[in-house]
Design a protein around this motif. Structure first.
Motif, mmCIF file in Angstrom:
data_model
loop_
_atom_site.group_PDB
_atom_site.id
_atom_site.type_symbol
_atom_site.label_atom_id
_atom_site.label_comp_id
_atom_site.label_asym_id
_atom_site.label_seq_id
_atom_site.Cartn_x
_atom_site.Cartn_y
_atom_site.Cartn_z
ATOM 1 N N PRO A 26 0.808 -1.229 0.000
ATOM 2 C CA PRO A 26 0.000 0.000 0.000
ATOM 3 C C PRO A 26 0.840 1.278 0.000
ATOM 4 O O PRO A 26 0.348 2.341 -0.367
ATOM 5 C CB PRO A 26 -0.800 -0.107 1.313
ATOM 6 N N LEU A 27 2.106 1.168 0.437
ATOM 7 C CA LEU A 27 2.944 2.370 0.519
ATOM 8 C C LEU A 27 3.639 2.695 -0.796
ATOM 9 O O LEU A 27 4.159 3.792 -0.975
ATOM 10 C CB LEU A 27 4.011 2.183 1.598
ATOM 11 N N ILE A 28 3.717 1.714 -1.681
ATOM 12 C CA ILE A 28 4.559 1.898 -2.867
ATOM 13 C C ILE A 28 4.157 3.108 -3.695
ATOM 14 O O ILE A 28 5.015 3.940 -4.011
ATOM 15 C CB ILE A 28 4.572 0.614 -3.720
ATOM 16 N N PRO A 29 2.890 3.244 -4.086
ATOM 17 C CA PRO A 29 2.578 4.378 -4.960
ATOM 18 C C PRO A 29 3.098 5.703 -4.425
ATOM 19 O O PRO A 29 3.782 6.434 -5.138
ATOM 20 C CB PRO A 29 1.044 4.343 -5.041
ATOM 21 N N SER A 30 2.825 6.013 -3.163
ATOM 22 C CA SER A 30 3.220 7.351 -2.715
ATOM 23 C C SER A 30 4.733 7.458 -2.522
ATOM 24 O O SER A 30 5.329 8.482 -2.830
ATOM 25 C CB SER A 30 2.456 7.746 -1.450
ATOM 26 N N TYR A 31 5.388 6.398 -2.029
ATOM 27 C CA TYR A 31 6.827 6.512 -1.812
ATOM 28 C C TYR A 31 7.622 6.441 -3.112
ATOM 29 O O TYR A 31 8.648 7.090 -3.258
ATOM 30 C CB TYR A 31 7.305 5.504 -0.755
ATOM 31 N N TRP A 32 7.149 5.648 -4.041
ATOM 32 C CA TRP A 32 7.808 5.646 -5.357
ATOM 33 C C TRP A 32 7.683 7.048 -5.960
ATOM 34 O O TRP A 32 8.659 7.617 -6.447
ATOM 35 C CB TRP A 32 7.135 4.611 -6.273
ATOM 36 N N ASP A 33 6.495 7.608 -5.835
ATOM 37 C CA ASP A 33 6.240 8.923 -6.401
ATOM 38 C C ASP A 33 7.200 9.964 -5.840
ATOM 39 O O ASP A 33 7.804 10.734 -6.583
ATOM 40 C CB ASP A 33 4.797 9.323 -6.095
ATOM 41 N N LYS A 34 7.350 9.980 -4.520
ATOM 42 C CA LYS A 34 8.235 11.006 -3.953
ATOM 43 C C LYS A 34 9.677 10.528 -3.795
ATOM 44 O O LYS A 34 10.518 11.282 -3.303
ATOM 45 C CB LYS A 34 7.662 11.562 -2.642
ATOM 46 N N ALA A 35 9.958 9.320 -4.224
ATOM 47 C CA ALA A 35 11.325 8.799 -4.211
ATOM 48 C C ALA A 35 11.915 8.741 -2.808
ATOM 49 O O ALA A 35 13.061 9.121 -2.582
ATOM 50 C CB ALA A 35 12.221 9.609 -5.162
ATOM 51 N N GLU A 36 11.099 8.267 -1.888
ATOM 52 C CA GLU A 36 11.581 8.106 -0.516
ATOM 53 C C GLU A 36 11.388 6.676 -0.031
ATOM 54 O O GLU A 36 10.555 5.944 -0.537
ATOM 55 C CB GLU A 36 10.826 9.059 0.423
ATOM 56 N N PHE A 37 12.175 6.321 0.979
ATOM 57 C CA PHE A 37 12.053 5.005 1.590
ATOM 58 C C PHE A 37 11.050 5.109 2.731
ATOM 59 O O PHE A 37 11.181 5.998 3.584
ATOM 60 C CB PHE A 37 13.424 4.566 2.113
#
Ligand SMILES: Cc1cc2nc3c(=O)[nH]c(=O)nc-3n(C[C@H](O)[C@H](O)[C@H](O)COP(=O)(O)OP(=O)(O)OC[C@H]3O[C@@H](n4cnc5c(N)ncnc54)[C@H](O)[C@@H]3O)c2cc1C
Ligand SMILES: Cc1cc2nc3c(=O)[nH]c(=O)nc-3n(C[C@H](O)[C@H](O)[C@H](O)COP(=O)(O)OP(=O)(O)OC[C@H]3O[C@@H](n4cnc5c(N)ncnc54)[C@H](O)[C@@H]3O)c2cc1C
Ligand SMILES: Cc1cc2nc3c(=O)[nH]c(=O)nc-3n(C[C@H](O)[C@H](O)[C@H](O)COP(=O)(O)OP(=O)(O)OC[C@H]3O[C@@H](n4cnc5c(N)ncnc54)[C@H](O)[C@@H]3O)c2cc1C
Ligand SMILES: Cc1cc2nc3c(=O)[nH]c(=O)nc-3n(C[C@H](O)[C@H](O)[C@H](O)COP(=O)(O)OP(=O)(O)OC[C@H]3O[C@@H](n4cnc5c(N)ncnc54)[C@H](O)[C@@H]3O)c2cc1C
Lengths: 406, 406, 406, 406
Positions: C26-37
């Motif tokens: 569930p976290l991938i879309p937003s963290y991929w988007d902002k390029a954060e871990f």
């Protein structure tokens, strides 16, 4: 895509295709099968297509003077019928006569080209050797100066038309000149006194271009009079290089023709053949392949056309030509494989007109500069660095130089 | 290959590229990263490139009247810098204004196009819906006749420029006409009284063309005055079909530009970057890829050029255009993947100028008719049989018809 | 194809996948988007998956002792959720801890590995430099002997986990030993007195594996006590070579996982999504792609499995591993591209679960030995000749040697 | 990759390969060239390889009872020498005898299989018709009940071994049963009184598997006694379907063998052949291709092996088998094309042992279910929807049904 052709070129294309489909095409299945060249086909061509005799050659030497663009379209049209026949003419006109045209003197041109143009004499082009194909400069055939001429000794491989040729353009090391430069020698069969001077053995068992006749040729003290030595000591790149430049253009067009021919037959077939209650052309998978093939063929055509235009305008040379040759043969392989497969079992049977095209295109991928060599010639121009030789080759040559110093 | 361009076109290309590399290119890494459109880039374009404003549009409506060929080269030049920016203009000019040009009446053209041309108003094109993309005729958005105009209700997806648009070209079913034909309605944001009439939500989390802003748009009883209804009941193919025909031509050119841009950067990189004691461009594998890419790009260019010439000459229509669009996006994907890989790790970093191009080309493969749909449109023309629908689709529609009969 | 797994391995796979789909996905879309871990994801992993902590490491150093086959399947299972997260663990366990395991002494193993296994300390692996990636032996970072330890100076690039790492395994030239052999030094952030000794800068603007955090790292007189020097002077191939051998096995499995994840999501999507009146999976073109993808994934799985079995049995080493790594990343690229395209526009949107997988696989093609280098390592073994260096490289080195002689 | 074989299987492989390379391989060039089957090769096989006679068949009917896995490896080993010979045995054992095994009664098995196993009688399998290949259920050959047996009339195409066969397994519509179900009839040449009852014409002019003899077969009131009717009215899928399932497994293994044979020859060649001063295997481009080929062959092997294991374990059926068959023939085509090209000109000459393999693999792509049909069979299982028929097919069948109602 054939929009831009002038009327004359269109007529010549029509002539080539109509003669080809009437006289040549019916012979292909049986001659491809037995790997023979149809014995009367050249005289049929001579009789029915006088305006195509010597179609790549200038008027003053018995050719038609059509110019490179028209000639290319004629090659394409013939290749849409049969690539072996087209290659036979290509060897005759584009390699043998062209060598004399580009590297010979006026006397040689007048003496030798017209009968080649008229297909009275067959000619061949002897560059490749058993041990060396891609590296065309690595020759061992020698020409040794003797009284009034040269004595030629060495073995050649893959020589198209050699079995029936009178005129052999032989590239050999001139041992009488310092550095043993490669030069072109016109050896004529009728000049030989010694029976064993020129020995030709058909290359049997090809699976591609079986109708084209290739031979292994051994020259043993074959005679070449001084009057048949071409071009002085201008060097390899200036002589054979220019010939290959010209002929590689024609070769780039051959897959275009092969594929157009294959595509036409394929469309005819798949729009009639039924399976599962409908024509096979009604299937998505088949249509996607068909569109891909068509786009490939358009690409090949346009690239070949642009290359030819640019060459005529003096704006393109060996690297760009090599790129286009590499590319049309590569895309071409994909096209004929797609044709082959969507025709199903009948795609492997000569009668259906696609099988020979599928098999024949392989030869174009390899001859006149393989895909790899052509790519690396183009790559050298694009990057400014040659990658033709491998690291091992460099190491070997250093080793050899060091050993020879000792 | 860019031989045949006239001086004006060359100048326009130069302008596009020099503005782009100076003003747009430096912004790409950070804006791609944060998935935003550079806020002042349109005004920079307006200021520095007045001769490119409305470059696809005719003079009488505030455009430049350059004609399709020059316009295509300008799109290509811009796409060699950034495909999102180019797509933004394409939506503005090639879809929104073009719809009005092809389907609107004289009053609409005069009233709406000039401010779109000058980028004073932003425009968008609302065709795709959440449940239906490829099948553009399967729309659920409706236009219901009310006093003095229409009331538009429905959801659209993927709408480029919608977040900032004044002019929404909306394709919807006219429920007041028998058969509910799809028609074009120009909905203007400034006309709406009801706040919720037009709601736009940015599509977050794209991995391709992140700089381009797409939105989900909900129309809820949005107002479209009679004067903004386009084109009478001429039918879907005649209206949206002609718009897509025109814009698909531009879209076919975009991968050409993307790839030229990527290829230039790549050549710069690989002829400098060292590994194992030499530039990486000195490796055979790299050179073969480079040559393949170059040949691909030449093919793409020549196909797009020929298609454009033929279209201008009235000799090509949707199937051929679709084939070329499918093909340039397909080859383009291969080219940028090769660029990406031969640049190594830095190929995935925006700063090196290749990463965004690699990612962006994906969108071109899908929008304005996916590869599959374009292939099948071309395939239908080549075979005379449509394969667009699957067997299941036919069976389903029969079932539906039978059920509705009961 | 997952027939042969024992019960424990199956359970571990289930755990990895269920934790992943619940907590990570569930976290991938937003963290991929902002390029954060995702900041708390490691503690979530620690809390929910205690039996996966240190899953590649032996029991006596705080790992789980599952053996290579089970560990590989766990990596695959995690990669089917997210490849950046998996790579983070791979750097932690497979590169950093593994280096200490293979090259360190008993004291180092006991002191350093357990806290890495438990994710209490983050670790990184510093091999690549800004000027040299593929040629890992061409390093400029130096380790200079000083009292009680070494002083490390130089720049590293691409270092995963470096931003948060305590443990830096640094490969550097030991200038105090003749020939300056490359050796491994464990530099700890907590050991540094000088603030500027270790400087890390996040690599911004990646388009692949944006969730993975890579950094440029500068070491300036960083302190490494003698007790943290690994492995004596055993040479590069014996040290870093063995680490890469082990970790390349894991990397070969990552595309298998990525593709399985992408394929599952894709099948779910295309069997529901409708177009033209039927599910898009009812189209021939889509089905053929689906079958091709499935066969690719099976191939990748079986090759990775056989490689791992053979490695465990002592029957395969770097060349075969490199071949499989090259191949799974190559086929993997094709698979995710097919997934991406058949999902249409939604294939480029992170929410649909395919877009990040499409983008992320690119990194696997390049890191841990690019496709080209891995191919050439395998090719050397198959042919007995190295082609890694280009002819230019050989010529350059001869020139350099000659110049240095003068 | 051949790790897991037991000693007996290894011995059988060795026997197959050593007999093949001694007795069969030397004959290939000339027999492929003239498109004939070597007249004494079957008796040579019988004499030298008694333990391979009937290698796919159970012991009680004169076979060897080796089981499917060993049998598959034997097919692979034979195919590494020559695919036409292997296909001849496949038709004999895997199609003709297998049909009787799966669909015949005990008497038929005892009476007919042993002499087929011992190659005393040749057998063939008559399914395909001139108008229908892929759609094997669309047959027009009929079996009409007459006193004591059936009278068979119809045309078959592509029938391997038919020229010399005694035993013809013919699939035909039983007109005496309601619905005219397709059933299997064993027609024996020796049973015919009427000369014209079975007419066979060799299919001339193939470009693939020229050594395999295929024929067009016309049955005209051919006699089949009641005792030779197979299997009752169990339906098409239960009878021919099960035969094809079994034989498609063997066919999936054939490209594995072809490619292994081609790859061995190629490696031998390129590690000796010199160009530009070094072996051609020292070039990067060649090495990358070599590694790709090797990985392809490993994939093909592992997929075929896993499919066979799963089939034996009852865990895989027609869809998975079809996928593997489609895939090994597809990858196989790529492998032999790469072999062909890196051997240069000699790659098209039969003597060098690669040319026939390049050509022969084409047939495997098409026979026993083409690539497309196999993909769609697998796709149906993966998606739950059949895409085998096109939309046109559905429309046509509706039209036909409506017309027949009138
Ligand atoms: C049908 C046919 C007709 C022909 N007609 C004629 C004719 O009329 N006259 C004539 O003189 N010749 C003729 N040829 C010969 C042809 O020009 C050669 O076959 C061609 O140049 C390739 O040489 P080769 O076959 O010896 O391949 P090789 O040179 O042995 O090459 C083998 C393979 O290695 C590759 N390779 C070689 N060097 C390198 C390198 N440095 N880097 C990477 N890859 C490399 C090649 O690309 C090729 O794939 C003919 C050939 C054919 C097949
Ligand atoms: C970046 C971007 C910008 C866009 N901008 C706009 C815009 O400004 N305005 C606008 O109206 N739209 C816009 N679109 C929408 C675009 O036109 C659609 O994405 C496109 O038409 C495909 O539709 P889809 O995404 O719904 O895919 P679908 O229609 O769901 O298709 C999914 C997949 O199935 C395949 N498929 C579908 N039907 C068939 C069939 N019959 N046979 C075989 N395969 C089939 C497709 O090829 C695709 O691979 C944009 C899209 C993108 C990605
Ligand atoms: C996401 C990511 C994470 C990473 N994590 C780490 C990490 O944690 N620690 C670490 O030390 N490193 C890490 N790396 C670095 C990685 O190992 C290198 O990127 C890789 O080795 C390639 O090096 P390069 O990018 O410098 O490419 P280059 O070496 O510059 O290569 C560029 C291109 O040239 C090709 N090439 C180079 N030499 C040859 C040749 N002789 N012949 C043919 N082709 C050649 C390459 O294949 C490539 O296509 C990471 C990289 C990435 C992308
Ligand atoms: C060397 C050889 C040996 C053979 N031996 C035998 C034998 O011993 N006994 C025997 O009975 N048969 C034999 N066959 C026949 C073989 O089984 C058929 O060739 C094969 O089934 C394909 O049929 P076809 O050639 O009629 O192609 P077609 O069915 O005409 O198909 C033509 C093309 O259309 C495609 N196509 C057809 N339907 C569809 C669809 N619905 N959707 C998408 N694409 C479609 C096919 O994939 C193919 O590409 C042999 C064939 C060959 C080549």
């Amino acid at each position: 895509v054939e929009n831009n052709l002038d009327a004359q070129t269109k007529d010549l294309i029509t002539l080539a295709r109509s003669w080809g489909s009437q006289h040549l095409e019916p012979l292909i299945p049986s001659y491809w099968d037995k790997a023979e060249f149809p014995p009367n086909i050249l005289s049929s061509f001579r009789d029915h297509c006088p305006s195509l005799l010597g179609y790549t050659l200038p008027k003053q030497y018995g050719g038609q003077g059509y110019g490179l663009m028209a000639a290319s379209h004629i090659s394409r049209a013939l290749a849409s019928i049969d690539a072996s026949f087209t290659t036979t003419l290509l060897v005759q006109y584009g390699l043998c006569a062209e060598s004399i045209l580009l590297c010979g003197n006026e006397d040689q041109k007048r003496r030798l080209i017209p009968s080649l143009a008229r297909l009275e004499n067959m000619g061949c082009f002897c560059l490749t050797e058993p041990r060396s194909g891609s590296d065309a400069s690595d020759l061992t055939t020698t020409a040794t100066k003797v009284d009034g001429g040269y004595s030629i000794t060495g073995s050649k491989r893959w020589i198209g038309n050699a079995l029936t040729a009178e005129v052999f353009v032989v590239w050999a090391k001139n041992t009488s000149v310092e550095g043993h430069p490669v030069m072109g020698f016109v050896v004529q069969r009728s000049h030989q006194k010694n029976k064993g001077a020129i020995q030709t053995r058909k290359i049997e068992g090809k699976v591609s271009m079986r109708i084209l006749q290739n031979a292994d040729v051994d020259f043993y003290e074959a005679w070449c009079p001084d009057t048949n030595v071409m071009g002085g000591h201008v060097g390899f790149a200036q002589s054979v290089g220019r010939v290959l430049e010209a002929s590689r253009i024609s070769v780039a067009w051959i897959p275009v023709g092969i594929c157009q021919g294959a595509l036409e037959k394929t469309i005819q077939y798949i729009t009639k053949r039924q399976a599962f209650g409908a024509v096979i052309s009604s299937n998505q998978i088949i249509q996607e392949k068909l569109v891909r093939m068509t786009a490939h063929v358009c690409s090949m055509y346009l690239l070949a056309e642009r290359m030819t235009q640019d060459f005529i305008a003096g704006k393109c040379s060996l690297p760009a030509i090599s790129m286009v040759k590499a590319y049309t043969t590569k895309l071409g392989r994909e096209v004929v494989a797609l044709c082959r497969e969507i025709v199903g079992g009948n795609g492997i049977v000569l009668d259906f007109g696609i099988a020979s095209k599928w098999a024949d295109i392989e030869a174009t991928y390899t001859y006149e500069g393989t895909y790899e060599i052509c790519s690396l010639v183009a790559g050298r121009a694009l990057t400014g660095v040659s990658a033709i030789k491998s690291a091992s080759a460099i190491k070997n040559s250093i080793k050899r130089r060091q050993q020879s110093k000792l």
